[in-house]
Structures are given as structure tokens and as C-alpha cells.
Design an enzyme around this catalytic site. Structure first.
Site, PDB file in Angstrom:
ATOM      1  N   SER A   1       8.118   7.205   0.310  1.00 15.64           N
ATOM      2  CA  SER A   1       6.451   7.400  -0.715  1.00 15.64           C
ATOM      3  C   SER A   1       5.650   8.713   0.280  1.00 15.64           C
ATOM      4  O   SER A   1       5.938   8.955   1.680  1.00 15.64           O
ATOM      5  CB  SER A   1       5.677   6.132  -0.796  1.00 15.64           C
ATOM      6  OG  SER A   1       3.924   6.544  -0.939  1.00 15.64           O
TER       7      SER A   1
ATOM      8  N   TYR B   1       0.645  -0.678   2.166  1.00 15.43           N
ATOM      9  CA  TYR B   1       1.178  -0.062   1.796  1.00 15.43           C
ATOM     10  C   TYR B   1       2.001   1.335   2.099  1.00 15.43           C
ATOM     11  O   TYR B   1       2.794   1.372   2.580  1.00 15.43           O
ATOM     12  CB  TYR B   1       1.156   0.614   0.184  1.00 15.43           C
ATOM     13  CG  TYR B   1       1.757   0.314  -0.777  1.00 15.43           C
ATOM     14  CD1 TYR B   1       2.506   0.543  -1.258  1.00 15.43           C
ATOM     15  CD2 TYR B   1       1.959   2.476  -0.545  1.00 15.43           C
ATOM     16  CE1 TYR B   1       3.635   0.871  -2.600  1.00 15.43           C
ATOM     17  CE2 TYR B   1       2.996   3.584  -1.377  1.00 15.43           C
ATOM     18  CZ  TYR B   1       3.532   2.562  -2.373  1.00 15.43           C
ATOM     19  OH  TYR B   1       4.706   3.159  -3.331  1.00 15.43           O
TER      20      TYR B   1
END
Length: 254
Positions: free
Chosen positions: A146, A159
Site C-alpha cells: 500500500s 494497517y
């Protein structure tokens, strides 16, 4: 072009029934691969497999499995090998997130995100790599990182931590598996409209803050990741390993 053909290859896509995973699965199928979609919901899997098969003409099947169980991971590998004989490509794209400030994060919140986004990605990579080494398959593993792998984002501390770990895990696997001809790379999506991110895209204020920061002036869609997945899985990427490729509309470049 033959260097991008995946005919005769079998690909497992974890998280392949929706979102970015489904977009990558469709790309692999279009390139000729048989795609095995994996998630927990068999209804969603069957619908996605039917759609991909009809659109591409390639075989697509869905297998329900909970990848947060080591027994289920090993059972999944045994089932796929039993039916398809070999695994040539693994795509890890299962997703979960807990959006809370760092001061409000609970232990169970932390563990949920870490287990799905990092711990069991390792064990999926390990299980498939063992199969590839045993069978002499010079396979491809694609992990989904990401933009939060390299930048901090608010209310996403676990995350961001897990996705940062994905990059280093990918590099470590790449080094260890290189002698077997197995290439391991990661893709870093930017902000993309999916089921998991709908909270962002229904918040007009947040959208108005994010969009100007993207040089291409649009958010991603699952189809944006198909061609990159095909490239990373193909013979054309046989000399590429341990890399992070950002597909983010230019976010990290700006």
C-alpha cells in the site's frame, strides 16, 4: 505477446472475490491463467468466478477458506494441488482494517489487522513456496502492499505497520527464494474505491482533501491493477524480484 502469456499457469488469488483482488484475478485470467479465487464467502466467490470466466474464457473457480488458520491454509494448498496439480502464481490480496486513532487502539484491533495483513500472508507465501520448491516450479508471488507501506496515514496505525512489514517480508522472501527461480514482488495501490474503503468515498470532506493530492486527479479502480499483476506473474518479469511497484496515480511521486 508470449512473454506476457500465462497459458497453462494456475494462480491462487487470496481476496479474489472483490475489489483489487478481483481486478488482478481478471487480468491474470485474460492472460490465459486458470484462476482460483479464495475468500470466506462462497456466494461472492461463485459470482466472481462466473463473471471472470464469462468475460475472459479462462477457467475460474472459487474456494472458500479462512486464511487466518494455518490448518485452513495447508488444506487449501492440498485441495488446489489435488485438483489442479500445480501452483504457479500466488497473489495475496486479503484485506481488513480498523480505523481508530492510535490512542484508542485495542489489542484485539491490532491483532486482527496484523493477523490478516501480515502474519498469514507470511504463511501463505511459505506454504506456496514449499510447493514450488518441491515441484521445481519457478513461480511468482505477488503481495499487496500500500502507499501506507512508506507513508503514515491517520487512524490506520496497525494497517500502516502491517503494510510496511509486507515490503520487508517481500524482500526477504525474494532473497531466500531466488536460488529456486521464484520471484517475489509487491504492489502498492493508492486510494481505490472498493468495499473496504467505502467509508472514505462516502465522506465528501475526505474525498475533497485526498483528490487534489493525486497528480492524475482520480482515484483508482480495481481494473487499474490487472496489467501490473499480469506483468509480475509473467515470463516478462523473470529478472524482477524483491521490488515494490506503486500504482497510485502519482501520489508518492508528488
Amino acid at each position: 505477446m508470449e512473454m506476457f502469456s500465462l497459458k497453462g499457469k494456475n494462480a491462487i488469488i487470496i481476496g479474489g472475490s472483490k475489489g483489487i483482488g478481483k481486478g488482478m484475478a481478471a487480468g491474470l485470467a485474460q492472460a490465459g491463467a486458470t484462476v482460483i479465487l479464495v475468500s470466506r464467502n462462497q456466494i461472492d466467490l461463485d459470482a466472481a468466478a462466473k463473471e471472470i470466466s464469462e468475460q475472459t474464457g479462462s477457467k475460474a473457480v472459487g474456494i472458500s477458506a479462512d486464511i487466518t488458520s494455518l490448518a485452513a491454509i495447508n488444506g487449501l494448498i492440498d485441495k488446489v494441488v489435488g485438483e489442479f496439480e500445480h501452483i504457479d502464481i500466488l497473489v495475496n490480496c486479503a484485506g481488513v482494517n480498523v480505523r481508530k486513532g492510535c490512542l484508542d487502539f485495542l489489542e484485539e484491533d491490532w491483532d486482527l489487522v496484523q493477523n490478516v495483513q501480515l502474519k498469514y500472508v507470511f504463511f501463505m507465501c511459505q506454504a506456496v513456496a514449499k510447493h514450488m520448491v518441491e515441484k521445481g516450479i519457478k513461480g511468482k508471488i505477488i503481495n499487496t502492499a500500500s502507499i501506507s507501506s512508506v507513508i503514515g496515514l491517520p487512524n490506520m496505525i496497525s494497517y500502516c505497520t502491517a503494510k510496511g512489514g509486507i515490503v520487508q517480508m517481500t524482500r526477504a522472501f525474494a532473497v531466500e527464494l531466488a536460488p529456486y527461480g521464484i520471484c517475489v514482488n509487491a504492489m502498492a495501490p493508492g486510494y481505490t474505491a472498493t468495499e473496504m474503503t467505502k467509508a472514505i468515498f462516502t465522506d465528501e470532506k475526505r474525498v475533497s482533501e485526498l483528490l487534489p493530492r493525486i497528480p492524475l486527479k482520480r482515484f483508482g479502480v480495481p481494473e487499474d491493477y490487472a496489467a501490473i499483476a499480469v506483468y509480475l506473474a509473467s515470463p516478462g518479469a523473470d529478472y524482477l524480484t524483491g521490488q515494490l511497484i506503486s500504482v497510485d496515480g502519482g501520489w508518492l511521486a508528488s
